[in-house]
Design a protein around this motif. Sequence first.
Motif: not given
Length: 221
Positions: A175-193
């Motif tokens: 879950x954290x790894x997937x979230x980190x990858x999504x954050x790296x692609x979109x820079x929507x840190x707050x929403x994904x985490x």
Amino acid sequence: MFDYTFQWRQAIRALPQMLDGALVTMQIAVLSMAIGVTIAVFLAVARNSSSRWLRAPATAWVEVARNTPALFQIYMAHFGLGSFGIYLSPYIALLAGIAFNNAGYLCETFRGALRAIPATQIRAGRSLGMGPAKAFRLIVMPQMFRISFLPTMNQAVWAILMTSLGVTVGMNSDLTGVTQDLNARTFRTFEFFAMAAVIYYLIAKAVMLGARLIAWRMFRY
């Protein structure tokens, strides 16, 4: 001035990917608990043994597991063993580190449960013709697991949360790894985490609720 624009639609669209990561998280947690419980039973017996040769390595395991950071233990599994030519994948290193930590904490939980069981229980089993191993397996272990059930479930929740450390050794399918990858692609840190935090919270609450229901059904007497 606070001018951040929330974009929750991206996080909601990525929810299936995050739930797939949550399944990997649960898989690692369940396997680490199964391995940890198995090892912890042997460690607890060794810690209660009168033999110094059994107590010493068991005590060393517990001392290291309980008095060093879980991140250090995962790093040693992934990076440290490489110094000896043993290379573990991020998945296996994370599993090994959490299982090592679980075993150390559960050993003390089980050891306390063992001390709460009267020694007369073993003598009663022996009087029925059971050997020491059989008496321990059929009489002592069921009582030990009953006494330590809820603390063991607390450790299970901790194991679920510890899986988030896998991102530090390159784990990207939980879950954290997937979230980190999504954050790296979109820079929507707050929403994904924030979404990941909610999923972790719901998993942890579901585990503890299930544990309390099981305890209420099975241990009412």
